[in-house]
Design a protein around this motif. Structure first.
Motif, PDB file in Angstrom:
ATOM      1  N   LYS A   1       0.818  -1.220   0.000  1.00 57.60           N
ATOM      2  CA  LYS A   1       0.000   0.000   0.000  1.00 57.60           C
ATOM      3  C   LYS A   1       0.850   1.269   0.000  1.00 57.60           C
ATOM      4  CE  LYS A   1      -3.910   0.176   2.207  1.00 57.60           C
ATOM      5  NZ  LYS A   1      -4.897   0.172   3.323  1.00 57.60           N
ATOM      6  N   ILE A   2       2.177   1.097   0.061  1.00 57.04           N
ATOM      7  CA  ILE A   2       3.089   2.236  -0.017  1.00 57.04           C
ATOM      8  C   ILE A   2       3.705   2.237  -1.408  1.00 57.04           C
ATOM      9  CG2 ILE A   2       5.189   3.312   0.862  1.00 57.04           C
ATOM     10  CD1 ILE A   2       4.516   2.121   3.607  1.00 57.04           C
ATOM     11  N   ASN A   3       3.475   3.323  -2.160  1.00 59.30           N
ATOM     12  CA  ASN A   3       3.960   3.484  -3.525  1.00 59.30           C
ATOM     13  C   ASN A   3       5.026   4.566  -3.532  1.00 59.30           C
ATOM     14  OD1 ASN A   3       1.736   1.905  -5.184  1.00 59.30           O
ATOM     15  ND2 ASN A   3       0.727   3.030  -3.535  1.00 59.30           N
ATOM     16  N   LEU A   4       6.205   4.226  -4.026  1.00 61.55           N
ATOM     17  CA  LEU A   4       7.349   5.137  -3.987  1.00 61.55           C
ATOM     18  C   LEU A   4       7.670   5.681  -5.372  1.00 61.55           C
ATOM     19  CD1 LEU A   4       9.604   2.963  -1.663  1.00 61.55           C
ATOM     20  CD2 LEU A   4       8.082   4.836  -0.990  1.00 61.55           C
ATOM     21  N   PHE A   5       8.013   6.973  -5.408  1.00 62.23           N
ATOM     22  CA  PHE A   5       8.349   7.636  -6.660  1.00 62.23           C
ATOM     23  C   PHE A   5       9.647   8.413  -6.477  1.00 62.23           C
ATOM     24  CE2 PHE A   5       3.807   7.130  -6.301  1.00 62.23           C
ATOM     25  CZ  PHE A   5       3.456   6.576  -7.517  1.00 62.23           C
ATOM     26  N   ASN A   6      10.639   8.123  -7.312  1.00 64.35           N
ATOM     27  CA  ASN A   6      11.925   8.815  -7.253  1.00 64.35           C
ATOM     28  C   ASN A   6      11.857  10.068  -8.133  1.00 64.35           C
ATOM     29  OD1 ASN A   6      15.284   8.247  -8.406  1.00 64.35           O
ATOM     30  ND2 ASN A   6      14.633   9.346  -6.598  1.00 64.35           N
ATOM     31  N   THR A   7      11.085  11.020  -7.655  1.00 60.84           N
ATOM     32  CA  THR A   7      10.895  12.268  -8.384  1.00 60.84           C
ATOM     33  C   THR A   7      10.583  13.389  -7.405  1.00 60.84           C
ATOM     34  OG1 THR A   7       9.648  13.279 -10.203  1.00 60.84           O
ATOM     35  CG2 THR A   7       8.446  11.809  -8.790  1.00 60.84           C
ATOM     36  N   ALA A   8      10.928  14.605  -7.820  1.00 55.75           N
ATOM     37  CA  ALA A   8      10.553  15.786  -7.048  1.00 55.75           C
ATOM     38  C   ALA A   8       9.168  16.221  -7.494  1.00 55.75           C
ATOM     39  CB  ALA A   8      11.555  16.914  -7.286  1.00 55.75           C
ATOM     40  N   VAL A   9       8.442  16.867  -6.617  1.00 58.26           N
ATOM     41  CA  VAL A   9       7.143  17.431  -6.964  1.00 58.26           C
ATOM     42  C   VAL A   9       7.321  18.945  -7.039  1.00 58.26           C
ATOM     43  CG1 VAL A   9       4.753  17.721  -6.250  1.00 58.26           C
ATOM     44  CG2 VAL A   9       5.921  15.534  -5.841  1.00 58.26           C
ATOM     45  N   SER A  10       6.910  19.506  -8.177  1.00 57.50           N
ATOM     46  CA  SER A  10       7.058  20.937  -8.384  1.00 57.50           C
ATOM     47  C   SER A  10       5.878  21.457  -9.193  1.00 57.50           C
ATOM     48  CB  SER A  10       8.388  21.224  -9.089  1.00 57.50           C
ATOM     49  OG  SER A  10       8.692  22.608  -9.016  1.00 57.50           O
ATOM     50  N   ASN A  11       6.052  22.604  -9.829  1.00 58.61           N
ATOM     51  CA  ASN A  11       4.983  23.183 -10.637  1.00 58.61           C
ATOM     52  C   ASN A  11       5.256  23.002 -12.131  1.00 58.61           C
ATOM     53  OD1 ASN A  11       7.119  24.959 -10.728  1.00 58.61           O
ATOM     54  ND2 ASN A  11       5.887  26.803 -10.489  1.00 58.61           N
ATOM     55  N   PHE A  12       6.073  22.001 -12.471  1.00 53.81           N
ATOM     56  CA  PHE A  12       6.378  21.682 -13.867  1.00 53.81           C
ATOM     57  C   PHE A  12       6.798  20.229 -13.985  1.00 53.81           C
ATOM     58  CE2 PHE A  12      10.395  22.778 -11.958  1.00 53.81           C
ATOM     59  CZ  PHE A  12      11.307  21.916 -12.545  1.00 53.81           C
ATOM     60  N   ASP A  13       6.731  19.710 -15.206  1.00 56.10           N
ATOM     61  CA  ASP A  13       7.272  18.386 -15.517  1.00 56.10           C
ATOM     62  C   ASP A  13       8.618  18.579 -16.192  1.00 56.10           C
ATOM     63  OD1 ASP A  13       5.144  16.580 -14.782  1.00 56.10           O
ATOM     64  OD2 ASP A  13       4.011  17.346 -16.483  1.00 56.10           O
ATOM     65  N   GLY A  14       9.587  17.745 -15.851  1.00 56.12           N
ATOM     66  CA  GLY A  14      10.880  17.833 -16.527  1.00 56.12           C
ATOM     67  C   GLY A  14      12.031  17.588 -15.586  1.00 56.12           C
ATOM     68  N   LYS A  15      13.186  18.062 -15.982  1.00 51.48           N
ATOM     69  CA  LYS A  15      14.405  17.869 -15.199  1.00 51.48           C
ATOM     70  C   LYS A  15      14.741  19.136 -14.416  1.00 51.48           C
ATOM     71  CE  LYS A  15      16.406  14.261 -17.992  1.00 51.48           C
ATOM     72  NZ  LYS A  15      15.937  13.171 -17.172  1.00 51.48           N
ATOM     73  N   SER A  16      15.418  18.937 -13.298  1.00 49.59           N
ATOM     74  CA  SER A  16      15.897  20.039 -12.482  1.00 49.59           C
ATOM     75  C   SER A  16      17.132  19.550 -11.738  1.00 49.59           C
ATOM     76  CB  SER A  16      14.825  20.489 -11.490  1.00 49.59           C
ATOM     77  OG  SER A  16      15.239  21.656 -10.808  1.00 49.59           O
ATOM     78  N   ASN A  17      17.710  20.419 -10.950  1.00 54.65           N
ATOM     79  CA  ASN A  17      18.839  20.047 -10.101  1.00 54.65           C
ATOM     80  C   ASN A  17      18.386  19.984  -8.654  1.00 54.65           C
ATOM     81  OD1 ASN A  17      21.000  19.876 -12.026  1.00 54.65           O
ATOM     82  ND2 ASN A  17      20.888  22.095 -12.205  1.00 54.65           N
ATOM     83  N   LEU A  18      18.927  19.022  -7.934  1.00 51.52           N
ATOM     84  CA  LEU A  18      18.739  18.920  -6.500  1.00 51.52           C
ATOM     85  C   LEU A  18      20.058  19.351  -5.878  1.00 51.52           C
ATOM     86  CD1 LEU A  18      16.816  17.991  -4.196  1.00 51.52           C
ATOM     87  CD2 LEU A  18      17.955  15.764  -4.325  1.00 51.52           C
ATOM     88  N   TYR A  19      20.029  20.461  -5.150  1.00 45.32           N
ATOM     89  CA  TYR A  19      21.235  21.045  -4.564  1.00 45.32           C
ATOM     90  C   TYR A  19      21.396  20.588  -3.119  1.00 45.32           C
ATOM     91  CZ  TYR A  19      21.006  24.127  -8.593  1.00 45.32           C
ATOM     92  OH  TYR A  19      20.952  24.618  -9.871  1.00 45.32           O
ATOM     93  N   PHE A  20      22.674  20.449  -2.715  1.00 43.87           N
ATOM     94  CA  PHE A  20      22.990  19.975  -1.376  1.00 43.87           C
ATOM     95  C   PHE A  20      23.667  21.063  -0.549  1.00 43.87           C
ATOM     96  CE2 PHE A  20      22.578  16.305  -4.063  1.00 43.87           C
ATOM     97  CZ  PHE A  20      21.779  15.480  -3.304  1.00 43.87           C
ATOM     98  N   HIS A  21      23.631  20.894   0.740  1.00 44.27           N
ATOM     99  CA  HIS A  21      24.227  21.826   1.696  1.00 44.27           C
ATOM    100  C   HIS A  21      25.720  21.989   1.404  1.00 44.27           C
ATOM    101  CE1 HIS A  21      25.644  23.347   5.591  1.00 44.27           C
ATOM    102  NE2 HIS A  21      24.401  23.793   5.751  1.00 44.27           N
ATOM    103  N   LYS A  22      26.233  23.180   1.667  1.00 48.75           N
ATOM    104  CA  LYS A  22      27.650  23.465   1.389  1.00 48.75           C
ATOM    105  C   LYS A  22      28.596  22.558   2.177  1.00 48.75           C
ATOM    106  CE  LYS A  22      27.813  27.226   4.735  1.00 48.75           C
ATOM    107  NZ  LYS A  22      27.921  28.670   4.904  1.00 48.75           N
ATOM    108  N   ASN A  23      28.169  22.045   3.332  1.00 50.67           N
ATOM    109  CA  ASN A  23      29.022  21.152   4.124  1.00 50.67           C
ATOM    110  C   ASN A  23      28.771  19.672   3.842  1.00 50.67           C
ATOM    111  OD1 ASN A  23      30.168  23.367   5.388  1.00 50.67           O
ATOM    112  ND2 ASN A  23      28.633  23.377   7.000  1.00 50.67           N
ATOM    113  N   SER A  24      27.848  19.388   2.946  1.00 53.28           N
ATOM    114  CA  SER A  24      27.513  18.001   2.621  1.00 53.28           C
ATOM    115  C   SER A  24      28.682  17.310   1.927  1.00 53.28           C
ATOM    116  CB  SER A  24      26.284  17.971   1.716  1.00 53.28           C
ATOM    117  OG  SER A  24      26.038  16.672   1.263  1.00 53.28           O
TER     118      SER A  24
END
Length: 178
Positions: A71-94
């Motif tokens: 009953k748990i459905n997983l999606f490896n995607t971000a949710v935004s106000n558009f369809d397509g590609k984007s960048n996922l940015y990380f913390h400067k100390n990451s």
């Protein structure tokens, strides 16, 4: 699940006392991270849950964590106000996409405080409108997407007649930095 502080305790206590969630409910977890909220809601109520998480490391962790929960459905995607590609940015100390200390602060917003523009991965985005149109009734939407909540909130408001409750953690302000 280990509760780390009083605010987190209050949040999970609030979730535990939701009267409108049951095994027949439909829940959307946007910004699921490693699935702590998904797991809590599932263990308490057993609803159908759609969990969205763009970080591949978190997504793989959840695949293993929830492999026996259909009953748990997983999606490896971000949710935004558009369809397509984007960048996922990380913390400067990451130290990368597996850095547990900074993994929760990853964001689509390059203007967010403490982000290193060189520390990023390309990810897929799905438009929140597509998700909302797909479902007749949504009992709960939980949102924790590190500043991008402002870009999806207008569509959520447009579809408010089919949504019972939205719980949203906000970050910064709609214009970027804190």
């Amino acid at each position: 699940m280990k509760v780390r502080n009083n605010l987190e305790y209050k949040f999970y206590n609030f979730l535990a006392n939701l009267k409108h969630i049951s095994k027949d409910s439909f829940v959307i977890d946007i910004g699921a991270n490693i699935g702590d909220v998904t797991e809590f809601l599932y263990e308490k109520f057993e609803p159908t849950i759609y969990s969205y998480e763009p970080n591949i490391s978190c997504y793989k962790f959840m695949l293993d964590r929830f492999r026996d929960k259909p009953k748990i459905n997983l999606f490896n995607t971000a949710v935004s106000n558009f369809d397509g590609k984007s960048n996922l940015y990380f913390h400067k100390n990451s130290k990368g996409i597996n850095d547990v200390k900074y993994i929760q602060g990853a964001t689509l917003r390059p203007e967010k405080d403490s982000i290193d523009h060189k520390k990023k991965i390309e990810i897929e985005c799905i438009n929140i409108k597509n998700i909302l149109e797909e479902h007749k009734k949504i009992d709960l939407i939980k949102i924790d997407i590190e500043g991008s909540e402002y870009s999806i909130m207008p569509e959520i408001i447009n579809y408010r007649d089919k949504i019972n409750m939205v719980i949203c953690e906000t970050h910064g302000n709609p214009f970027g930095k804190k």
